[in-house]
Write a protein that holds these residues in place. Structure first.
Motif, PDB file in Angstrom:
ATOM      1  N   GLU A 172       0.828  -1.206   0.000  1.00  0.00           N
ATOM      2  CA  GLU A 172       0.000   0.000   0.000  1.00  0.00           C
ATOM      3  C   GLU A 172       0.866   1.261   0.000  1.00  0.00           C
ATOM      4  OE1 GLU A 172      -0.383  -1.684   4.279  1.00  0.00           O
ATOM      5  OE2 GLU A 172       0.426  -2.299   2.332  1.00  0.00           O
ATOM      6  N   TYR A 173       2.016   1.198   0.676  1.00  0.00           N
ATOM      7  CA  TYR A 173       2.956   2.321   0.657  1.00  0.00           C
ATOM      8  C   TYR A 173       3.545   2.501  -0.739  1.00  0.00           C
ATOM      9  CZ  TYR A 173       7.292   4.919   1.553  1.00  0.00           C
ATOM     10  OH  TYR A 173       8.320   5.832   1.510  1.00  0.00           O
ATOM     11  N   ALA A 174       3.983   1.403  -1.356  1.00  0.00           N
ATOM     12  CA  ALA A 174       4.577   1.476  -2.690  1.00  0.00           C
ATOM     13  C   ALA A 174       3.579   2.036  -3.696  1.00  0.00           C
ATOM     14  CB  ALA A 174       5.067   0.098  -3.122  1.00  0.00           C
ATOM     15  N   MET A 175       2.332   1.593  -3.623  1.00  0.00           N
ATOM     16  CA  MET A 175       1.316   2.100  -4.548  1.00  0.00           C
ATOM     17  C   MET A 175       1.076   3.593  -4.355  1.00  0.00           C
ATOM     18  SD  MET A 175      -1.552  -0.909  -4.847  1.00  0.00           S
ATOM     19  CE  MET A 175      -1.777  -1.092  -3.073  1.00  0.00           C
ATOM     20  N   SER A 176       1.044   4.034  -3.099  1.00  0.00           N
ATOM     21  CA  SER A 176       0.814   5.460  -2.856  1.00  0.00           C
ATOM     22  C   SER A 176       1.959   6.303  -3.394  1.00  0.00           C
ATOM     23  CB  SER A 176       0.618   5.715  -1.355  1.00  0.00           C
ATOM     24  OG  SER A 176       1.832   5.569  -0.628  1.00  0.00           O
ATOM     25  N   LYS A 177       3.174   5.796  -3.336  1.00  0.00           N
ATOM     26  CA  LYS A 177       4.323   6.535  -3.851  1.00  0.00           C
ATOM     27  C   LYS A 177       4.397   6.477  -5.381  1.00  0.00           C
ATOM     28  CE  LYS A 177       6.052   8.109   0.002  1.00  0.00           C
ATOM     29  NZ  LYS A 177       6.134   9.572   0.260  1.00  0.00           N
ATOM     30  N   ALA A 178       3.946   5.381  -5.965  1.00  0.00           N
ATOM     31  CA  ALA A 178       3.866   5.321  -7.436  1.00  0.00           C
ATOM     32  C   ALA A 178       2.880   6.363  -7.940  1.00  0.00           C
ATOM     33  CB  ALA A 178       3.450   3.921  -7.879  1.00  0.00           C
ATOM     34  N   ALA A 179       1.797   6.571  -7.206  1.00  0.00           N
ATOM     35  CA  ALA A 179       0.833   7.601  -7.582  1.00  0.00           C
ATOM     36  C   ALA A 179       1.457   8.995  -7.502  1.00  0.00           C
ATOM     37  CB  ALA A 179      -0.399   7.517  -6.679  1.00  0.00           C
ATOM     38  N   ILE A 180       2.331   9.211  -6.529  1.00  0.00           N
ATOM     39  CA  ILE A 180       3.011  10.499  -6.413  1.00  0.00           C
ATOM     40  C   ILE A 180       3.935  10.743  -7.607  1.00  0.00           C
ATOM     41  CG2 ILE A 180       4.839  11.674  -5.103  1.00  0.00           C
ATOM     42  CD1 ILE A 180       2.018  12.127  -4.047  1.00  0.00           C
ATOM     43  N   ALA A 181       4.551   9.687  -8.118  1.00  0.00           N
ATOM     44  CA  ALA A 181       5.407   9.844  -9.300  1.00  0.00           C
ATOM     45  C   ALA A 181       4.607  10.410 -10.465  1.00  0.00           C
ATOM     46  CB  ALA A 181       6.030   8.504  -9.674  1.00  0.00           C
ATOM     47  N   MET A 182       3.396   9.926 -10.662  1.00  0.00           N
ATOM     48  CA  MET A 182       2.551  10.466 -11.724  1.00  0.00           C
ATOM     49  C   MET A 182       2.053  11.865 -11.379  1.00  0.00           C
ATOM     50  SD  MET A 182       1.173  10.448 -14.631  1.00  0.00           S
ATOM     51  CE  MET A 182       1.623   8.814 -15.208  1.00  0.00           C
ATOM     52  N   THR A 183       1.746  12.098 -10.103  1.00  0.00           N
ATOM     53  CA  THR A 183       1.313  13.429  -9.684  1.00  0.00           C
ATOM     54  C   THR A 183       2.356  14.477 -10.039  1.00  0.00           C
ATOM     55  OG1 THR A 183       0.071  12.455  -7.843  1.00  0.00           O
ATOM     56  CG2 THR A 183       0.546  14.802  -7.714  1.00  0.00           C
ATOM     57  N   SER A 184       3.619  14.144  -9.849  1.00  0.00           N
ATOM     58  CA  SER A 184       4.700  15.063 -10.181  1.00  0.00           C
ATOM     59  C   SER A 184       4.688  15.419 -11.667  1.00  0.00           C
ATOM     60  CB  SER A 184       6.045  14.436  -9.794  1.00  0.00           C
ATOM     61  OG  SER A 184       7.125  15.235 -10.233  1.00  0.00           O
ATOM     62  N   LYS A 185       4.516  14.432 -12.499  1.00  0.00           N
ATOM     63  CA  LYS A 185       4.487  14.685 -13.951  1.00  0.00           C
ATOM     64  C   LYS A 185       3.290  15.540 -14.334  1.00  0.00           C
ATOM     65  CE  LYS A 185       6.904  10.420 -15.324  1.00  0.00           C
ATOM     66  NZ  LYS A 185       7.295   9.993 -13.963  1.00  0.00           N
ATOM     67  N   LEU A 186       2.146  15.258 -13.728  1.00  0.00           N
ATOM     68  CA  LEU A 186       0.942  16.017 -14.067  1.00  0.00           C
ATOM     69  C   LEU A 186       1.084  17.482 -13.687  1.00  0.00           C
ATOM     70  CD1 LEU A 186      -1.723  13.413 -12.897  1.00  0.00           C
ATOM     71  CD2 LEU A 186      -1.137  13.993 -15.262  1.00  0.00           C
ATOM     72  N   TYR A 187       1.587  17.757 -12.492  1.00  0.00           N
ATOM     73  CA  TYR A 187       1.777  19.146 -12.091  1.00  0.00           C
ATOM     74  C   TYR A 187       2.884  19.816 -12.897  1.00  0.00           C
ATOM     75  CZ  TYR A 187      -1.588  19.421  -8.281  1.00  0.00           C
ATOM     76  OH  TYR A 187      -2.751  19.482  -7.558  1.00  0.00           O
ATOM     77  N   ALA A 188       3.876  19.058 -13.316  1.00  0.00           N
ATOM     78  CA  ALA A 188       4.918  19.642 -14.174  1.00  0.00           C
ATOM     79  C   ALA A 188       4.311  20.169 -15.465  1.00  0.00           C
ATOM     80  CB  ALA A 188       5.988  18.595 -14.472  1.00  0.00           C
ATOM     81  N   LEU A 189       3.404  19.404 -16.058  1.00  0.00           N
ATOM     82  CA  LEU A 189       2.740  19.839 -17.289  1.00  0.00           C
ATOM     83  C   LEU A 189       1.856  21.053 -17.038  1.00  0.00           C
ATOM     84  CD1 LEU A 189       1.748  16.372 -18.774  1.00  0.00           C
ATOM     85  CD2 LEU A 189       3.489  17.931 -19.661  1.00  0.00           C
ATOM     86  N   ARG A 190       1.177  21.060 -15.928  1.00  0.00           N
ATOM     87  CA  ARG A 190       0.220  22.147 -15.643  1.00  0.00           C
ATOM     88  C   ARG A 190       0.920  23.462 -15.329  1.00  0.00           C
ATOM     89  NH1 ARG A 190      -2.192  25.958 -15.146  1.00  0.00           N
ATOM     90  NH2 ARG A 190      -4.312  26.343 -14.315  1.00  0.00           N
ATOM     91  N   LEU A 191       2.079  23.426 -14.688  1.00  0.00           N
ATOM     92  CA  LEU A 191       2.683  24.634 -14.141  1.00  0.00           C
ATOM     93  C   LEU A 191       3.871  25.169 -14.921  1.00  0.00           C
ATOM     94  CD1 LEU A 191       2.535  23.640 -10.356  1.00  0.00           C
ATOM     95  CD2 LEU A 191       0.949  25.130 -11.603  1.00  0.00           C
ATOM     96  N   ALA A 192       4.368  24.416 -15.889  1.00  0.00           N
ATOM     97  CA  ALA A 192       5.583  24.836 -16.605  1.00  0.00           C
ATOM     98  C   ALA A 192       5.429  26.205 -17.261  1.00  0.00           C
ATOM     99  CB  ALA A 192       5.962  23.788 -17.644  1.00  0.00           C
ATOM    100  N   ALA A 193       4.273  26.468 -17.834  1.00  0.00           N
ATOM    101  CA  ALA A 193       4.064  27.743 -18.535  1.00  0.00           C
ATOM    102  C   ALA A 193       4.094  28.933 -17.583  1.00  0.00           C
ATOM    103  CB  ALA A 193       2.735  27.708 -19.283  1.00  0.00           C
ATOM    104  N   HIS A 194       3.980  28.669 -16.311  1.00  0.00           N
ATOM    105  CA  HIS A 194       3.991  29.740 -15.311  1.00  0.00           C
ATOM    106  C   HIS A 194       5.344  29.855 -14.613  1.00  0.00           C
ATOM    107  CE1 HIS A 194      -0.373  30.174 -15.727  1.00  0.00           C
ATOM    108  NE2 HIS A 194      -0.405  28.852 -15.786  1.00  0.00           N
ATOM    109  N   GLY A 195       6.354  29.176 -15.135  1.00  0.00           N
ATOM    110  CA  GLY A 195       7.694  29.278 -14.576  1.00  0.00           C
ATOM    111  C   GLY A 195       7.885  28.511 -13.294  1.00  0.00           C
ATOM    112  N   ILE A 196       7.012  27.548 -13.030  1.00  0.00           N
ATOM    113  CA  ILE A 196       7.133  26.735 -11.823  1.00  0.00           C
ATOM    114  C   ILE A 196       7.594  25.343 -12.225  1.00  0.00           C
ATOM    115  CG2 ILE A 196       5.936  25.756  -9.831  1.00  0.00           C
ATOM    116  CD1 ILE A 196       3.939  28.082 -10.062  1.00  0.00           C
ATOM    117  N   ALA A 197       8.782  24.979 -11.823  1.00  0.00           N
ATOM    118  CA  ALA A 197       9.316  23.658 -12.131  1.00  0.00           C
ATOM    119  C   ALA A 197       8.822  22.656 -11.096  1.00  0.00           C
ATOM    120  CB  ALA A 197      10.845  23.682 -12.145  1.00  0.00           C
ATOM    121  N   VAL A 198       8.639  21.426 -11.533  1.00  0.00           N
ATOM    122  CA  VAL A 198       8.165  20.369 -10.638  1.00  0.00           C
ATOM    123  C   VAL A 198       9.109  19.181 -10.745  1.00  0.00           C
ATOM    124  CG1 VAL A 198       6.253  18.834 -10.039  1.00  0.00           C
ATOM    125  CG2 VAL A 198       5.780  21.134 -10.922  1.00  0.00           C
TER     126      VAL A 198
END
Length: 269
Positions: A172-198
């Motif tokens: 359950e811990y590993a799965m929750s952290k795998a989800a965070i890996a995708m969360t990082s990519k999603l926020y990187a796409l959303r925020l890059a145009a605003h000069g916020i690196a993820v």
């Protein structure tokens, strides 16, 4: 609760400010100290801030460090507005969010014995709480005109080597952290145009209170050559990596995962 310990003149210092969740101990403490060493004002957040413990932690910071302490429970989404306001108000700005806070399994064991309570705990804090805190902080960041400098602002997710390396004894811990890996990519796409690196930082075998439960097992593995850099990692190892990213020392990068694991992720035989 908002507990400020040591604040210099925050209006003309010009230095950036970072919020570190789970910052009172372990990896979070290592990150907070490394950021302070790079000149950041640091807002240390944790589920509970004990004033005596906070006073003790302050002595580990440089004398000139700007440090504030804010209580906040990631799992309590209703409290996020108060928590986020306190973090921004501590020094009047927030440039970096370090999503470090997390929990582990209630008990290690057979994947077939994972309880709903342990599963829900890991996802409520490690994934759900982190996602929505990032959402709230991102919205506040976007209210401020971008500085026009790549990587001047950033969001850093501290996940785990278990985001990619399966660990059935704490699935359950590993799965929750795998989800965070995708969360990082999603926020990187959303925020890059605003000069916020993820970024995502994946610690491996790090010596903290959380890993003490399995210390004997991993000591034995290290004795047999477990990782290419064959030692326990330390919180300061992760802290220096996070501070490098927060300082903008890797421009033209976003959405990437930095492995701080002694090479454990390298497939070899």
């Amino acid at each position: 609760m908002f507990y400020r310990l040591h604040v210099m003149d925050i209006q003309d210092s010009g230095s950036r400010v970072a919020l570190v969740t789970g910052g009172m101990g372990g990896i979070g403490k290592g990150i907070a100290l490394a950021l302070a060493a790079r000149g950041f004002g640091v807002v240390v957040a944790d589920r509970r801030i004990d004033p005596a413990r906070a006073d003790g932690l302050r002595t580990a910071f440089p004398a000139s460090a700007r440090v504030a302490f804010v209580e906040g429970d990631l799992a309590d989404l209703d409290d996020h507005p108060r928590f986020v306001n306190a973090a921004f108000d501590a020094f009047g700005r927030l440039d970096v969010l370090v999503n470090n806070a997390g929990v582990s399994v209630l008990s290690r064991g057979d994947l077939l014995d994972v309880s709903p309570d342990s599963y829900d705990l890991n996802f409520s804090v490690n994934t759900r709480g982190t996602f929505f805190l990032t959402q709230a902080v991102s919205r506040r960041m976007l209210e401020v005109e971008p500085a026009g400098v790549e990587s001047a602002r950033s969001i850093i997710f501290v996940s785990s080597s278990n985001a990619a390396i399966a660990a059935p004894e704490r699935g359950e811990y590993a799965m929750s952290k795998a989800a965070i890996a995708m969360t990082s990519k999603l926020y990187a796409l959303r925020l890059a145009a605003h000069g916020i690196a993820v970024y995502e930082v994946r610690p491996g075998l790090i010596s903290t209170p959380m890993t003490q439960v399995a210390q004997e097992r991993f000591d034995n593995l290290l004795a047999g050559g477990f990782t290419p850099i064959n030692r326990w990692g330390m919180p300061e190892d992760v802290g220096r990596a996070v501070a490098t990213l927060a300082a903008g020392d890797l421009p033209f990068t976003t959405g990437t995962a930095i492995q701080v694991d002694g090479g454990m992720h390298i497939h070899h035989y």
